[in-house]
Design an enzyme around this catalytic site. Structure first.
Site, PDB file in Angstrom:
ATOM      1  N   ASP A 196     -11.401   2.048   3.316  1.00  0.00           N
ATOM      2  CA  ASP A 196     -11.565   0.588   3.228  1.00  0.00           C
ATOM      3  C   ASP A 196     -13.049   0.209   3.070  1.00  0.00           C
ATOM      4  O   ASP A 196     -13.361  -0.942   2.756  1.00  0.00           O
ATOM      5  CB  ASP A 196     -11.050  -0.074   4.516  1.00  0.00           C
ATOM      6  CG  ASP A 196      -9.759  -0.842   4.294  1.00  0.00           C
ATOM      7  OD1 ASP A 196      -9.517  -1.269   3.154  1.00  0.00           O
ATOM      8  OD2 ASP A 196      -9.018  -1.023   5.278  1.00  0.00           O
ATOM      9  N   GLN A 233      -5.164  -1.917   9.399  1.00  0.00           N
ATOM     10  CA  GLN A 233      -4.922  -3.223   8.786  1.00  0.00           C
ATOM     11  C   GLN A 233      -5.459  -4.344   9.680  1.00  0.00           C
ATOM     12  O   GLN A 233      -5.202  -4.381  10.885  1.00  0.00           O
ATOM     13  CB  GLN A 233      -3.404  -3.402   8.540  1.00  0.00           C
ATOM     14  CG  GLN A 233      -3.052  -4.654   7.767  1.00  0.00           C
ATOM     15  CD  GLN A 233      -3.591  -4.661   6.323  1.00  0.00           C
ATOM     16  OE1 GLN A 233      -3.738  -3.616   5.696  1.00  0.00           O
ATOM     17  NE2 GLN A 233      -3.883  -5.841   5.805  1.00  0.00           N
ATOM     18  N   LYS A 254       0.837  -1.200   0.000  1.00  0.00           N
ATOM     19  CA  LYS A 254       0.000   0.000   0.000  1.00  0.00           C
ATOM     20  C   LYS A 254       0.874   1.254   0.000  1.00  0.00           C
ATOM     21  O   LYS A 254       0.626   2.193  -0.759  1.00  0.00           O
ATOM     22  CB  LYS A 254      -0.954  -0.022   1.216  1.00  0.00           C
ATOM     23  CG  LYS A 254      -2.022  -1.109   1.068  1.00  0.00           C
ATOM     24  CD  LYS A 254      -2.871  -1.363   2.306  1.00  0.00           C
ATOM     25  CE  LYS A 254      -3.747  -2.590   2.075  1.00  0.00           C
ATOM     26  NZ  LYS A 254      -4.607  -2.976   3.196  1.00  0.00           N
TER      27      LYS A 254
END
Ligand code: GUN
Length: 293
Positions: A119, A96, A52
């Protein structure tokens, strides 16, 4: 059989994003900025977050990585999330997953401001996606939709079987494929661990999306000739012949299934590269306030 090349589409989309950023910068605009919170030292999570950060560099975004020990508390994480929520330079951020067992992930994700939830995991974004309202769509499902769109794969009126009902992939995928639109407009069956006759369900499918995390689960006898197969699995399987000591295995028995298909995604090089690129697309949208005006 034709391959759906995730690397190819991912590079095309990243080039488009890079050009958009260059244009914004030349007009005196703000550089998009993505932040990531990483807790502990899980190997796969380290690798994903590393990809990322690297993708941010490739498209010209700023990135910030906030690391926490595996022993960090919920309160410390929530404090960090509130700081990112209130930081005007951060357009979007992710936490995450998975988080250590002593931390309640649902509680943590609820603290992220929906406007910065690139997300798409917050219930507000998930709910808006279900209602076909503008929302951040989580990265893996968005990546699959982009691949279907770019390869102009017909979905309208088709029967789509999704295997796996995770909040991150299977469930949103089942909703996106049944929503009106292109891609979309499918009749969807969502299969999971309690589904009876999964082979028969799969044999009825024009499109199969395998997202259960079991290497080689989808075998040739489960696939109708001419079906489209999307493999979301990326399980690390020990392999002493590799420098890393492992290889990535998909949920599909590629070698035997591929000859039956019209289209299929490989592992690696299929859904994986699209996931990170979709996060870049969402971050660009966040920086432009496209979803929440
Ligand atoms: N863990 C596995 N996939 C994802 C993802 O798409 N986002 C986050 N935040 N964590 C993950």
């Amino acid at each position: 059989m034709e391959l759906i090349d995730g690397n190819l589409i991912s590079n095309l989309v990243k080039e488009e994003i890079k050009k958009e950023v260059e244009l914004t910068m030349s007009q005196g605009g703000k550089r998009p900025h993505l932040a990531a919170i990483l807790v502990g030292n899980d190997g796969a999570s380290e690798a994903y977050v590393g990809h990322k950060v690297k993708s941010c560099e490739q498209v010209g975004f700023s990135s910030t990585l906030k690391r926490f020990e595996a022993t960090t508390t919920e309160a410390e994480l929530i404090e960090a999330i509130h700081a990112l929520n209130n930081d005007n330079d951060i357009d979007g951020f992710i936490v995450q997953l998975p988080l250590p067992k002593h931390i309640d992930s649902e509680k943590i994700l609820l603290e992220i401001k929906p406007e910065k939830d690139v997300d798409g995991f917050h219930p507000i974004n998930f709910g808006r996606m279900c209602l076909n309202l503008p929302s951040y769509i989580s990265a893996t499902p968005l990546g699959i939709m982009t691949m279907l769109e770019k390869y102009k794969i017909e979905t309208s009126g088709k029967h789509c079987v999704v295997i796996g009902r995770s909040n991150i992939v299977g469930r949103p995928m089942s909703i996106l494929m049944s929503r009106g639109g292109t891609p979309g407009d499918c009749t969807v069956t969502l299969c999971h661990s309690k589904t009876k006759n999964i082979k028969e369900e799969c044999l009825r499918a024009d499109i199969i999306i395998a997202a259960l995390g079991k290497p080689g689960f989808l075998t040739a006898d489960m696939v109708k000739p001419g079906a489209v197969v999307i493999d979301v699995g990326i399980t690390r399987v020990p392999d002493s012949s590799k420098k890393s000591g492992y290889r990535l295995a998909g949920d599909v028995d590629f070698e035997n299934v591929a000859p039956h298909c019209s289209w299929i995604t490989p592992v690696p090089g299929g859904v994986g590269p699209m996931t990170v690129t979709s996060l870049m697309q969402n971050t660009l949208k966040a920086s432009r306030k496209e979803i929440y005006k």
